[in-house]
Design an enzyme around this catalytic site. Sequence first.
Site, PDB file in Angstrom:
ATOM      1  N   GLU A  44       0.191  -0.142   4.909  1.00 29.07           N
ATOM      2  CA  GLU A  44      -1.129   0.340   5.325  1.00 29.07           C
ATOM      3  C   GLU A  44      -1.465  -0.364   6.624  1.00 29.07           C
ATOM      4  OE1 GLU A  44      -4.091  -0.163   2.297  1.00 29.07           O
ATOM      5  OE2 GLU A  44      -3.241   1.385   1.010  1.00 29.07           O
ATOM      6  N   GLU A  55     -15.102  -3.971   4.182  1.00 35.31           N
ATOM      7  CA  GLU A  55     -14.254  -5.155   4.326  1.00 35.31           C
ATOM      8  C   GLU A  55     -15.031  -6.448   4.147  1.00 35.31           C
ATOM      9  OE1 GLU A  55     -11.357  -4.098   4.485  1.00 35.31           O
ATOM     10  OE2 GLU A  55     -11.457  -2.200   5.570  1.00 35.31           O
TER      11      GLU A  55
END
Lengths: 282, 416
Positions: A44, A55
Amino acid sequence: MSSIAEAFADGPAFVPYLAAGDPDYESSLTYVEALERGGADVIELGLPFSEPIAEGPTIQSAIVRALEAGMTPTRYFEFVADLDVDVPLVCMTYYNLIAQFGDDGERGPEAFVRRAAETGIDGFVVPDLPAEEAGPLREACDEYGCELVFIIAPTTRGERLERIMSQVSGYVYVQARLGTTGARTALSDRTAESLERITDWDVPKAVGFGISTGDHAQRVIEAGADGVIVGSALVDIVAQGVERGDPAVTVADRLEGKARELTEGALRGMPAADGGPHPERT
Amino acid sequence: MSSHTGKFGEYGGQYVPEALMPAIEELEDAYERYVLDNEDGFMNEFRQRLADFGGRPTPLQYADRLSERYDTDVYLKREDLLHGGAHKLNNALGQVLLAKYMGKDRIIAETGAGQHGTATAMACAHLGMPCEVYMGRRDINRQRPNVFRMRLNGAEVTPVTVGRGTLKEAISETMRDWAENVEHTHYVIGSVVGPHPFPAMVRDFQRVISEEAREQMRDRAGCLPDSVLTCAGGGSNTMGLFAEFIDDEEVDLYAVEAGGSSLAVDAEEGVAPNSATLSTGTDGVLHGSRTRVLQDYDGQIMESHSVSAGLDYAGVGPELADLVDRGRVTAVNVDDDNALEGFHRLSQLEGIIPALESAHALSYIENNRDELGDVILLNISGRGDKDLETVLEETHGRDIENAPDIETFGATGGFQ
């Protein structure tokens, strides 16, 4: 069989994440290549966005470093083209960069996916794009033969699961706990419960969020996952290298070592065939 | 389960991480039942508390000296007189009360100028809910009195240090907290932004401004205003003031944005030295909805700027963006210097020290009197106590014609 499906076909898949261009273009190329040497089955590769709301602090910092070093969507595709790896690549980014991609004549998912597919990207995961808003991207993925990975959270239930199941391809990203990305010392006890909800899905199940050691990887696979996704524990190594001013080759070696630990952990978790020894992958 | 709506033309929607989607669906359901259908008398309790605790209705004031200056009738909707000193309580009280009805036991909020944070802290103290407010480091420094007020009301104030440390970063950080604690926490978003149902729900809590103002205009002026003006950052006071006038086609609606120091952007640095999202922004996805945003060519969100922290945001409510696209609302902007002039003018002519946000809207009248008709309704969205330090500093560094002599303050060490 798509390349991502193949990557999950024989034994547990190790799926590492790094932000492209962190901390700079050249080092980042060698870091991603080190992941493959360490056993990555799918990578990824983050395309940095200025507002990464899913995040935690570790990956936020990586994104800031990459943006400051000049990473843009156009540079990202150059980066993918420059990468010397043979494993499938999944682009992880936020929807606004997809919606804005292209020139003024044609902007949006179709232009983005076409360019990505030409460059060698095999799939996408877009954390701020729920199934409800994913129509245009799903269509573009179908047109260009790319996979669209969706995340399911511990809170995802009932109709939402069905809606996601009808759109997901490649693999399903099972978020092991609530919150944002980030390495944890303890593994979430919600992993097994999360996997139980989707045992009948016909895509591979990869578990992410908080996995940082080979032991974690082993236990995730033992709990029934087909793959482990690891981001922050790897990004931590990049951050540490920046902090200490280590040469890129040293950081790449550490990343390769960490990747190997996680790959081996995942293999240990695989159920033994016919009670015999664990099958080894070549 | 409710259907997927929340679109305003092309804008709106729900662009959030999957972990939040169940909570957003739950909120959609609660919004429909309690706010739209008044289940369990929710709206009755909300209105009663707005009256008793908030001091509603707020007055509509005929502004004698402004009217004289502009040779027109200027009416001020005095949201600065709402408890807490700004319109923000309407929304904060509504959402904290809704969270209680929903059985949530913790409140989080972001704040820019600190007005939404203080309103949320007050509402939480009033309703007995624990409260944590995320605020950009830079905003904490320029809005210290509001930080202290939040602390006095028992709220935790958590600094956000990423980026430039303003509202944009504070919203992102609050969304992260919500993603972690979504099962028992409600996120009281401070404006008509974010994923559906927030833009519609916040508008409906702020709608009381125009419900009152429209009625008060009829009573006092005997007519509807020719033009209605207010400032627009995220757009909550804007939508609150416009909501009941949207169907009155003869009434012109003006959303006055922060022109900052310039409308030009520095693409290289990713900085827009303004917050004029409606005037200069483009279609994008930010903080859960599709709307107009300040972004670079690639779609990276720019850092915005305004002398007024409450307008300093790179996005805007999706409904407001749609109303501008459809031509129902006119988006205009006023720069930092003119906003400061407006601040001093209202202080001197009417004895009202306005929030710097509200000063932008007042200043628009000064230079555009002729297009606004004979009866003007202006929203004073908040009072300016929180801005005194900023105004002192900013006035000092500029050539503001109508500012009082502030050297006195410099001599006493009141500012650097």
